[in-house]
Design an enzyme around this catalytic site. Structure first.
Site, mmCIF file in Angstrom:
data_model
loop_
_atom_site.group_PDB
_atom_site.id
_atom_site.type_symbol
_atom_site.label_atom_id
_atom_site.label_comp_id
_atom_site.label_asym_id
_atom_site.label_seq_id
_atom_site.Cartn_x
_atom_site.Cartn_y
_atom_site.Cartn_z
ATOM 1 C CE LYS A 266 -2.389 2.345 3.831
ATOM 2 N NZ LYS A 266 -1.637 3.602 4.161
ATOM 3 C CG ASN A 267 2.472 3.278 3.563
ATOM 4 O OD1 ASN A 267 1.048 3.510 2.950
ATOM 5 N ND2 ASN A 267 2.335 3.071 4.771
ATOM 6 N NE ARG B 63 -0.050 12.426 6.093
ATOM 7 C CZ ARG B 63 -0.267 13.711 6.918
ATOM 8 N NH1 ARG B 63 -1.226 14.292 7.210
ATOM 9 N NH2 ARG B 63 0.841 14.160 7.164
ATOM 10 C CB CYS C 25 -4.810 6.976 10.108
ATOM 11 S SG CYS C 25 -5.720 5.631 8.854
ATOM 12 N NE ARG D 92 -0.628 11.069 9.661
ATOM 13 C CZ ARG D 92 -0.614 9.831 8.973
ATOM 14 N NH1 ARG D 92 -2.222 9.755 9.559
ATOM 15 N NH2 ARG D 92 -0.202 8.958 8.312
ATOM 16 N N PRO D 93 1.108 17.380 10.565
ATOM 17 C CG PRO D 93 3.367 17.801 11.974
ATOM 18 C CD PRO D 93 1.874 17.165 12.216
ATOM 19 C CB ILE D 94 2.883 18.470 5.239
ATOM 20 C CG1 ILE D 94 2.007 19.342 5.569
ATOM 21 C CG2 ILE D 94 1.895 17.304 5.122
ATOM 22 C CD1 ILE D 94 1.014 20.026 3.663
ATOM 23 C CG ASP D 95 6.337 20.808 9.863
ATOM 24 O OD1 ASP D 95 6.080 19.668 10.262
ATOM 25 O OD2 ASP D 95 7.936 21.463 10.488
ATOM 26 C CD GLN D 96 10.833 19.097 9.271
ATOM 27 O OE1 GLN D 96 11.908 18.869 8.918
ATOM 28 N NE2 GLN D 96 10.457 20.033 9.809
ATOM 29 C CG ASP E 4 2.154 1.403 9.260
ATOM 30 O OD1 ASP E 4 2.500 1.932 8.506
ATOM 31 O OD2 ASP E 4 2.053 2.444 9.953
ATOM 32 C CB ILE F 125 6.770 7.406 14.766
ATOM 33 C CG1 ILE F 125 7.336 6.003 14.376
ATOM 34 C CG2 ILE F 125 5.971 7.924 13.343
ATOM 35 C CD1 ILE F 125 9.127 6.322 14.756
ATOM 36 N NE ARG G 49 -7.734 5.204 3.904
ATOM 37 C CZ ARG G 49 -6.837 5.661 4.420
ATOM 38 N NH1 ARG G 49 -6.791 6.217 5.742
ATOM 39 N NH2 ARG G 49 -5.531 5.655 4.443
#
Ligand code: EPZ
Length: 406
Positions: A10-11, A81, A105, A110-114, A293, A315, A385
């Site tokens: 999936k990932n 996501r 999820c 779960r920020p996306i600053d990076q 996971d 994490i 999913r």
């Protein structure tokens, strides 16, 4: 009891599918899992104007030559996501991306600053307003990027954009998961020049144009682990075929420590009962450590181990919503900060339980397989999913599991 073949990852799939936008020729991807996250991404590509031929369980061919738009609205991004990978793919394709914030999820902030830091370093102008990220660049320029923390999504997103930037990019402190390496291999099959994926430094020599390709994604590391845990949970003798055992080392080591018998060949893993299953201590880490996971399914397994186990989640700060549901089934669990204390019990009891996120769903399936009596699992769409027909696979191994329409 028996044998099962694991599906494609999936990932890795949710990264490779958006990456097909980085060229203007058809790409064919094989071994994709037939899961809702894949379907959602295919709909996004079609919304953008790509021509798609999808044969579930066989292949996906994407012809992005007709893609003119770079706007992905909320109803599409909210479904998963991985929709945020459209930022890196569209930036790399045309220097323009307007992508609403992702769903996915609820396991933490779960920020996306990076991700955005990486895009800015590559010369993109970033605006974040009204729940949409606007990213624009005349021409992306290679840069040195040092991630403040290891981020799978950030590494994937920056790798996609940098593959088409002018000049060289070096990513320091990248994620090293198997799907990072798989994406790099996919991009290199398109003519990208990426070295060092899976190590502490990734070097990318940007290319003006990439070409179409045919690629087979790797098997799913987390489905493999979930099936290994389910086999141990039911004291079954199960062989998982088509997997990559070296991706599973952290879980294999923990199962062996518990007293579960795990043997492997180059593309299969066999899990058998050996003795009573002892309590162990688990701490999630970035790859190659114990995968976050698998934290939730492992917690379910440890509910009936002999002794007291601890599971520390380093994490995601809120990856614990499955604990209340496991308690309904008789589990003796305490949460102290980000560590779960599990006192092994002799029995779990079937109960009606609700899925709150993808891997919580996997944990409840494992617990249901262990429990005495019937467990009714609600909100199973989360499970679909990320797992392809999980009940059919488990039933083929002898599990008494079926899906019912409400
Ligand atoms: C990916 O999520 C996976 N999702 C997750 O799998 C997986 O749990 C996670 O990687 C870790 O392996 C997909 O691949 C679609 P991160 P991602 O960026 O990319 C923080 C599943 O069950 N962070 O590695 O979101 C973040 O909050 C899903 O299949 C920032 O602070 O994970 C988290 O605490 C769940 N800023 C940590 O880093 C950023 O810009 C790791 O996140 C990015 C991340």
């Amino acid at each position: 009891m028996g044998e099962i073949t694991v599906s494609g990852g999936k990932n890795t799939s949710v990264a490779v599918i958006p990456a097909t936008l980085l060229c203007d020729a058809p790409c064919t991807i094989e071994n994709l899992p037939d899961i809702d996250d894949v379907h959602a991404l295919i709909e996004i590509l079609e919304h953008l104007g790509a021509r798609v031929e999808y044969v579930p369980g066989h292949h996906l061919t994407v012809d992005p030559s007709g893609v003119k738009s770079c706007h992905v609205p909320f109803p599409y991004t909210n479904r998963l996501r991985a929709s945020y990978y459209l930022l890196g793919a569209l930036l790399g394709r045309s220097g323009c991306a307007e992508v609403a914030y992702p769903g996915g999820c609820d396991i933490g902030s779960r920020p996306i600053d990076q991700h955005l830091k990486g895009f800015s370093a590559l010369g993109a102008k970033i605006e974040d307003r009204g729940g949409v990220v606007y990213a624009k660049a005349e021409k992306l320029q290679g840069a040195d990027i040092f991630f403040d923390m290891v981020t799978v999504g950030g590494t994937i997103n920056v790798m996609m954009a940098a593959a088409k930037a002018e000049g060289n990019t070096v990513i320091y402190n990248p994620a090293k998961e198997p799907h990072i390496v798989d994406l790099a291999n996919f991009l290199n099959s398109m003519g990208a020049k990426i070295k060092g994926a899976g190590t502490d430094v990734i070097r990318i020599r940007g290319q003006q144009k990439l070409r179409g390709t045919t690629y087979t994604v790797i098997p799913d590391q987390i489905e493999t682990g979930t099936l290994m845990i389910a086999a141990a949970a039911t004291r079954g003798d199960v062989t998982i075929r088509g997997c990559i055992p070296t991706h599973m080392e952290a879980l294999t080591a923990k199962l062996l420590e518990m007293g579960v018998r795990v043997t492997q060949s180059d593309d299969s893993i066999r899990v058998r009962p050996q003795s009573e299953q002892r309590a162990v201590n688990v701490k999630t880490q970035v790859y190659p450590g114990f995968p976050t996971d698998l934290q939730q399914p492992m917690t379910a397994l440890l509910c009936m181990a002999t002794g007291t186990s601890t599971v520390s989640e380093t994490i995601f700060e809120q990856r614990f919503k499955h604990l209340d549901e496991l308690r309904r089934m008789g589990a003796k669990i305490k949460l102290m900060d980000r560590t779960v204390l599990i006192e092994g019990v002799r029995e779990l009891y079937g109960a009606p339980v609700t899925v709150t996120d993808l891997r919580a769903g996997a944990a409840l399936v494992v617990a249901g397989l262990m429990a005495k009596g019937i467990t009714e699992i609600y909100e199973t769409s989360y499970i679909d999913r990320g797992y392809e027909r999980i009940e059919e696979k488990l039933r083929s191994l002898g599990a008494d599991i079926r899906r019912e329409k409400l």
